[in-house]
Motif scaffolding. Structure first.
Motif, PDB file in Angstrom:
ATOM      1  N   ALA A 100      45.201  43.153  37.972  1.00 50.75           N
ATOM      2  CA  ALA A 100      44.091  42.589  37.205  1.00 50.75           C
ATOM      3  C   ALA A 100      43.596  41.299  37.843  1.00 50.75           C
ATOM      4  CB  ALA A 100      44.529  42.343  35.762  1.00 50.75           C
ATOM      5  N   ASN A 101      44.511  40.418  38.243  1.00 47.40           N
ATOM      6  CA  ASN A 101      44.128  39.156  38.877  1.00 47.40           C
ATOM      7  C   ASN A 101      43.448  39.393  40.229  1.00 47.40           C
ATOM      8  OD1 ASN A 101      45.116  37.631  36.780  1.00 47.40           O
ATOM      9  ND2 ASN A 101      47.051  37.126  37.783  1.00 47.40           N
ATOM     10  N   LEU A 102      43.993  40.333  41.004  1.00 47.75           N
ATOM     11  CA  LEU A 102      43.417  40.607  42.323  1.00 47.75           C
ATOM     12  C   LEU A 102      42.019  41.195  42.193  1.00 47.75           C
ATOM     13  CD1 LEU A 102      43.734  40.628  45.361  1.00 47.75           C
ATOM     14  CD2 LEU A 102      44.898  42.832  45.194  1.00 47.75           C
ATOM     15  N   ALA A 103      41.840  42.125  41.275  1.00 51.02           N
ATOM     16  CA  ALA A 103      40.515  42.710  41.063  1.00 51.02           C
ATOM     17  C   ALA A 103      39.515  41.642  40.618  1.00 51.02           C
ATOM     18  CB  ALA A 103      40.600  43.835  40.037  1.00 51.02           C
ATOM     19  N   LYS A 104      39.961  40.722  39.770  1.00 56.17           N
ATOM     20  CA  LYS A 104      39.087  39.640  39.313  1.00 56.17           C
ATOM     21  C   LYS A 104      38.685  38.731  40.464  1.00 56.17           C
ATOM     22  CE  LYS A 104      38.884  35.845  35.954  1.00 56.17           C
ATOM     23  NZ  LYS A 104      39.652  35.073  34.926  1.00 56.17           N
TER      24      LYS A 104
END
Length: 307
Positions: A100-104
Protein backbone atom coordinates in the motif's frame (compact mmCIF):
# COMPACT_ATOMS: atom_id res chain seq x y z
CA UNK A 1 41.23 -1.96 11.02
CA UNK A 2 39.22 -3.81 8.39
CA UNK A 3 41.57 -6.82 8.60
CA UNK A 4 41.12 -7.00 12.35
CA UNK A 5 37.35 -6.88 11.96
CA UNK A 6 37.52 -9.65 9.37
CA UNK A 7 39.54 -11.81 11.80
CA UNK A 8 36.92 -11.07 14.42
CA UNK A 9 34.24 -12.10 11.97
CA UNK A 10 35.98 -15.42 11.30
CA UNK A 11 36.16 -16.16 15.02
CA UNK A 12 32.90 -14.57 16.10
CA UNK A 13 29.85 -16.32 17.47
CA UNK A 14 27.89 -13.15 16.73
CA UNK A 15 28.32 -12.83 12.97
CA UNK A 16 25.48 -10.32 12.62
CA UNK A 17 27.06 -7.95 15.13
CA UNK A 18 30.49 -8.21 13.53
CA UNK A 19 29.06 -7.56 10.08
CA UNK A 20 27.34 -4.44 11.37
CA UNK A 21 30.63 -3.16 12.77
CA UNK A 22 32.42 -3.73 9.44
CA UNK A 23 29.54 -2.06 7.59
CA UNK A 24 29.71 0.90 9.97
CA UNK A 25 33.46 1.24 9.42
CA UNK A 26 33.06 1.25 5.63
CA UNK A 27 30.21 3.78 5.83
CA UNK A 28 32.35 6.08 8.00
CA UNK A 29 35.21 5.80 5.51
CA UNK A 30 32.90 6.63 2.59
CA UNK A 31 31.30 9.58 4.36
CA UNK A 32 34.73 11.06 5.09
CA UNK A 33 35.36 11.12 1.33
CA UNK A 34 32.24 13.19 0.62
CA UNK A 35 32.82 16.93 0.93
CA UNK A 36 29.77 18.10 2.85
CA UNK A 37 26.26 16.73 2.50
CA UNK A 38 25.56 16.31 -1.21
CA UNK A 39 22.06 17.53 -2.03
CA UNK A 40 22.27 17.54 -5.83
CA UNK A 41 24.47 16.11 -8.58
CA UNK A 42 24.30 17.68 -12.02
CA UNK A 43 26.00 17.15 -15.36
CA UNK A 44 25.28 17.38 -19.05
CA UNK A 45 21.78 16.02 -19.49
CA UNK A 46 21.21 14.79 -15.94
CA UNK A 47 20.24 15.95 -12.45
CA UNK A 48 19.99 13.80 -9.32
CA UNK A 49 18.25 15.20 -6.25
CA UNK A 50 18.73 14.13 -2.66
CA UNK A 51 15.01 14.08 -1.97
CA UNK A 52 12.04 11.81 -1.54
CA UNK A 53 10.35 10.78 -4.77
CA UNK A 54 6.92 10.94 -3.15
CA UNK A 55 6.83 14.64 -4.07
CA UNK A 56 8.75 15.34 -7.28
CA UNK A 57 8.15 19.09 -7.17
CA UNK A 58 11.18 19.64 -9.41
CA UNK A 59 9.21 18.18 -12.32
CA UNK A 60 6.35 19.73 -14.27
CA UNK A 61 3.07 17.99 -14.90
CA UNK A 62 3.12 15.62 -17.90
CA UNK A 63 6.85 16.21 -18.51
CA UNK A 64 8.28 12.68 -18.18
CA UNK A 65 8.24 10.08 -20.95
CA UNK A 66 9.30 7.05 -18.91
CA UNK A 67 10.08 6.09 -15.33
CA UNK A 68 12.27 3.03 -14.75
CA UNK A 69 12.97 2.10 -11.16
CA UNK A 70 13.74 -0.61 -8.64
CA UNK A 71 12.29 0.36 -5.25
CA UNK A 72 13.33 -1.18 -1.92
CA UNK A 73 12.26 -4.78 -1.46
CA UNK A 74 10.15 -5.87 1.50
CA UNK A 75 12.22 -6.53 4.66
CA UNK A 76 15.31 -7.61 2.75
CA UNK A 77 17.67 -4.71 3.32
CA UNK A 78 18.17 -1.67 5.54
CA UNK A 79 19.33 1.36 3.58
CA UNK A 80 21.90 3.82 4.90
CA UNK A 81 19.92 6.88 3.87
CA UNK A 82 19.56 8.79 7.13
CA UNK A 83 15.99 7.60 7.69
CA UNK A 84 15.23 5.60 10.84
CA UNK A 85 14.78 1.94 10.06
CA UNK A 86 11.18 1.89 11.28
CA UNK A 87 10.29 4.71 8.87
CA UNK A 88 12.03 3.27 5.82
CA UNK A 89 10.01 2.04 2.89
CA UNK A 90 10.35 -1.74 2.91
CA UNK A 91 10.46 -2.05 6.72
CA UNK A 92 6.69 -2.11 7.26
CA UNK A 93 5.37 -4.77 9.68
CA UNK A 94 3.23 -6.47 7.01
CA UNK A 95 3.50 -7.05 3.27
CA UNK A 96 0.06 -5.47 2.82
CA UNK A 97 1.23 -2.25 4.47
CA UNK A 98 4.38 -2.26 2.32
CA UNK A 99 2.47 -2.73 -0.93
CA UNK A 100 0.00 0.00 0.00
CA UNK A 101 2.80 2.44 0.89
CA UNK A 102 4.80 1.60 -2.23
CA UNK A 103 1.79 2.02 -4.52
CA UNK A 104 1.04 5.37 -2.87
CA UNK A 105 4.63 6.45 -3.58
CA UNK A 106 3.83 6.34 -7.29
CA UNK A 107 0.87 8.76 -7.06
CA UNK A 108 3.11 11.68 -8.05
CA UNK A 109 4.49 9.58 -10.90
CA UNK A 110 1.05 9.72 -12.46
CA UNK A 111 1.19 13.52 -12.31
CA UNK A 112 4.61 13.91 -13.92
CA UNK A 113 4.15 11.24 -16.60
CA UNK A 114 2.97 12.28 -20.03
CA UNK A 115 -0.48 10.94 -20.97
CA UNK A 116 1.27 8.40 -23.23
CA UNK A 117 4.11 7.73 -20.76
CA UNK A 118 5.26 4.48 -19.13
CA UNK A 119 6.28 3.28 -15.68
CA UNK A 120 8.55 0.21 -15.28
CA UNK A 121 8.99 -1.23 -11.78
CA UNK A 122 11.39 -4.05 -10.82
CA UNK A 123 10.25 -6.00 -7.76
CA UNK A 124 10.85 -9.41 -6.20
CA UNK A 125 9.13 -11.68 -3.70
CA UNK A 126 10.23 -12.60 -0.19
CA UNK A 127 9.94 -15.75 1.92
CA UNK A 128 9.36 -15.63 5.66
CA UNK A 129 8.73 -18.51 8.07
CA UNK A 130 8.55 -20.97 5.21
CA UNK A 131 5.90 -19.03 3.25
CA UNK A 132 6.14 -16.97 0.10
CA UNK A 133 4.57 -13.56 0.68
CA UNK A 134 3.33 -12.92 -2.89
CA UNK A 135 4.76 -9.39 -2.79
CA UNK A 136 4.69 -8.77 -6.59
CA UNK A 137 1.05 -9.84 -6.95
CA UNK A 138 -0.18 -7.83 -3.97
CA UNK A 139 1.75 -4.81 -5.24
CA UNK A 140 0.19 -5.06 -8.70
CA UNK A 141 -3.26 -5.26 -7.11
CA UNK A 142 -2.50 -2.14 -5.03
CA UNK A 143 -1.34 -0.25 -8.14
CA UNK A 144 -4.44 -1.22 -10.13
CA UNK A 145 -6.65 -0.09 -7.25
CA UNK A 146 -5.00 3.34 -7.56
CA UNK A 147 -5.89 3.56 -11.25
CA UNK A 148 -2.79 2.23 -12.99
CA UNK A 149 -3.16 -0.01 -16.05
CA UNK A 150 -0.92 -3.09 -16.04
CA UNK A 151 0.34 -3.39 -19.61
CA UNK A 152 3.03 -6.05 -19.35
CA UNK A 153 4.81 -8.47 -17.02
CA UNK A 154 8.45 -9.18 -17.85
CA UNK A 155 10.48 -11.92 -16.18
CA UNK A 156 14.15 -11.16 -15.56
CA UNK A 157 15.95 -14.51 -15.39
CA UNK A 158 19.09 -14.52 -13.22
CA UNK A 159 21.73 -17.14 -13.96
CA UNK A 160 23.58 -16.50 -10.68
CA UNK A 161 20.86 -16.39 -8.01
CA UNK A 162 21.59 -16.66 -4.30
CA UNK A 163 21.42 -20.35 -3.38
CA UNK A 164 18.90 -21.32 -0.74
CA UNK A 165 18.41 -24.92 0.39
CA UNK A 166 14.67 -24.80 1.04
CA UNK A 167 11.83 -27.08 0.01
CA UNK A 168 11.22 -25.03 -3.13
CA UNK A 169 13.05 -24.02 -6.28
CA UNK A 170 15.89 -21.49 -6.06
CA UNK A 171 14.46 -18.04 -6.77
CA UNK A 172 16.21 -17.19 -10.04
CA UNK A 173 13.91 -14.51 -11.41
CA UNK A 174 12.43 -11.13 -10.62
CA UNK A 175 9.55 -9.26 -12.18
CA UNK A 176 9.44 -6.02 -14.13
CA UNK A 177 5.92 -4.60 -14.34
CA UNK A 178 5.05 -2.11 -17.06
CA UNK A 179 2.28 0.28 -15.99
CA UNK A 180 0.64 2.96 -18.12
CA UNK A 181 -2.01 5.67 -17.72
CA UNK A 182 -3.83 4.83 -20.94
CA UNK A 183 -3.77 2.01 -23.48
CA UNK A 184 -2.76 4.64 -26.07
CA UNK A 185 0.78 4.89 -24.65
CA UNK A 186 3.83 5.48 -26.87
CA UNK A 187 5.66 2.32 -27.95
CA UNK A 188 8.44 1.96 -30.53
CA UNK A 189 9.71 -1.30 -32.07
CA UNK A 190 11.93 0.30 -34.72
CA UNK A 191 15.12 -0.12 -32.67
CA UNK A 192 14.74 -3.90 -32.39
CA UNK A 193 17.40 -5.69 -34.40
CA UNK A 194 19.58 -2.60 -34.61
CA UNK A 195 21.23 -2.86 -31.21
CA UNK A 196 23.53 -5.29 -29.45
CA UNK A 197 20.87 -7.93 -28.83
CA UNK A 198 20.42 -11.07 -30.91
CA UNK A 199 17.04 -12.68 -31.42
CA UNK A 200 17.99 -15.35 -28.88
CA UNK A 201 18.44 -12.73 -26.17
CA UNK A 202 15.20 -10.81 -25.82
CA UNK A 203 13.40 -10.64 -29.16
CA UNK A 204 10.91 -12.89 -30.91
CA UNK A 205 9.62 -12.86 -34.44
CA UNK A 206 11.23 -12.15 -37.80
CA UNK A 207 11.06 -14.35 -40.90
CA UNK A 208 8.09 -12.44 -42.18
CA UNK A 209 6.77 -11.56 -38.72
CA UNK A 210 7.17 -8.28 -36.89
CA UNK A 211 9.90 -8.59 -34.27
CA UNK A 212 8.84 -7.94 -30.70
CA UNK A 213 10.25 -8.24 -27.19
CA UNK A 214 10.04 -11.51 -25.30
CA UNK A 215 8.48 -11.42 -21.83
CA UNK A 216 11.41 -13.46 -20.45
CA UNK A 217 14.87 -11.86 -20.41
CA UNK A 218 18.02 -13.84 -19.74
CA UNK A 219 21.43 -12.15 -19.81
CA UNK A 220 23.94 -14.98 -19.47
CA UNK A 221 26.86 -13.03 -20.88
CA UNK A 222 26.35 -10.13 -18.51
CA UNK A 223 25.57 -11.79 -15.20
CA UNK A 224 28.22 -14.50 -15.37
CA UNK A 225 31.11 -12.03 -15.28
CA UNK A 226 30.29 -10.81 -11.78
CA UNK A 227 27.65 -11.64 -9.15
CA UNK A 228 26.64 -7.98 -9.25
CA UNK A 229 25.23 -7.31 -12.74
CA UNK A 230 26.69 -3.89 -13.58
CA UNK A 231 28.92 -2.85 -10.69
CA UNK A 232 32.32 -4.21 -11.72
CA UNK A 233 33.59 -1.07 -13.49
CA UNK A 234 31.88 1.20 -10.97
CA UNK A 235 33.62 -0.52 -8.05
CA UNK A 236 36.99 0.11 -9.68
CA UNK A 237 36.11 3.76 -10.37
CA UNK A 238 34.91 4.24 -6.79
CA UNK A 239 38.11 2.69 -5.46
CA UNK A 240 40.08 5.25 -7.48
CA UNK A 241 38.05 7.93 -5.67
CA UNK A 242 38.80 6.37 -2.27
CA UNK A 243 35.26 5.02 -1.93
CA UNK A 244 34.01 1.52 -1.18
CA UNK A 245 30.89 0.75 -3.20
CA UNK A 246 28.30 -0.53 -0.73
CA UNK A 247 25.30 -0.78 -3.05
CA UNK A 248 24.91 -4.27 -4.49
CA UNK A 249 21.24 -4.51 -5.51
CA UNK A 250 21.64 -3.22 -9.07
CA UNK A 251 19.82 -4.52 -12.08
CA UNK A 252 21.60 -4.99 -15.44
CA UNK A 253 21.74 -2.09 -17.89
CA UNK A 254 19.54 -3.99 -20.31
CA UNK A 255 16.44 -3.50 -18.15
CA UNK A 256 16.35 0.30 -18.39
CA UNK A 257 17.80 0.14 -21.91
CA UNK A 258 14.90 -1.85 -23.35
CA UNK A 259 12.41 0.34 -21.49
CA UNK A 260 14.05 3.57 -22.68
CA UNK A 261 14.37 2.50 -26.32
CA UNK A 262 10.82 1.14 -26.44
CA UNK A 263 8.95 4.00 -24.80
CA UNK A 264 10.94 7.22 -25.36
CA UNK A 265 12.36 9.35 -28.15
CA UNK A 266 15.74 11.15 -28.22
CA UNK A 267 15.54 14.23 -26.04
CA UNK A 268 12.77 12.82 -23.83
CA UNK A 269 12.99 12.95 -20.05
CA UNK A 270 13.59 9.68 -18.16
CA UNK A 271 13.25 9.41 -14.37
CA UNK A 272 14.35 6.90 -11.74
CA UNK A 273 12.49 7.52 -8.49
CA UNK A 274 14.92 5.28 -6.55
CA UNK A 275 18.16 6.31 -8.24
CA UNK A 276 20.58 4.06 -6.34
CA UNK A 277 23.90 4.16 -8.21
CA UNK A 278 22.42 5.65 -11.37
CA UNK A 279 22.11 2.72 -13.77
CA UNK A 280 18.97 4.14 -15.40
CA UNK A 281 20.58 7.56 -15.66
CA UNK A 282 23.69 6.20 -17.36
CA UNK A 283 21.54 4.36 -19.92
CA UNK A 284 19.28 7.35 -20.54
CA UNK A 285 22.04 9.91 -21.05
CA UNK A 286 24.19 7.61 -23.19
CA UNK A 287 21.21 7.15 -25.50
CA UNK A 288 20.45 10.83 -26.00
CA UNK A 289 17.75 11.22 -23.37
CA UNK A 290 17.60 13.59 -20.39
CA UNK A 291 17.55 12.20 -16.87
CA UNK A 292 16.35 13.13 -13.38
CA UNK A 293 16.92 10.87 -10.38
CA UNK A 294 15.85 10.87 -6.73
CA UNK A 295 17.60 9.31 -3.75
CA UNK A 296 17.77 9.97 -0.01
CA UNK A 297 21.45 9.10 0.33
CA UNK A 298 24.29 11.56 -0.31
CA UNK A 299 26.57 8.56 -0.65
CA UNK A 300 24.49 7.10 -3.49
CA UNK A 301 24.51 10.50 -5.17
CA UNK A 302 28.30 10.35 -5.02
CA UNK A 303 28.34 6.81 -6.46
CA UNK A 304 26.11 8.04 -9.29
CA UNK A 305 28.41 10.97 -9.95
CA UNK A 306 31.34 8.56 -10.26
CA UNK A 307 29.31 6.31 -12.61
Amino acid sequence: AIKSFMRELDESKNISGSLKRVKSLLAKKNNERIAGDLSIVQGEGYTIHKASCENMSHLDDASVATIVTSPPYFQLREYENGVDKEAQLGQEPTVEAFCANLAKTFDDAKRVLKPDGSLFINIADNVQHGRMLAVPYKFVAAMMERGWILNDTIVWSKVNPVFQAHKRSVASHEYIFHFVKTVEFFYDRSWIGKGDFTSQDITYGGNGKVKSIRSHWKFDGHTLTTPVPNNHDLRIACKDEGLTLSHSATFPREIPLVAVLSTTKPGDLVVDMFNGTGTTGEVAVSNGRRYVGYDLSSLYLKFSEVR
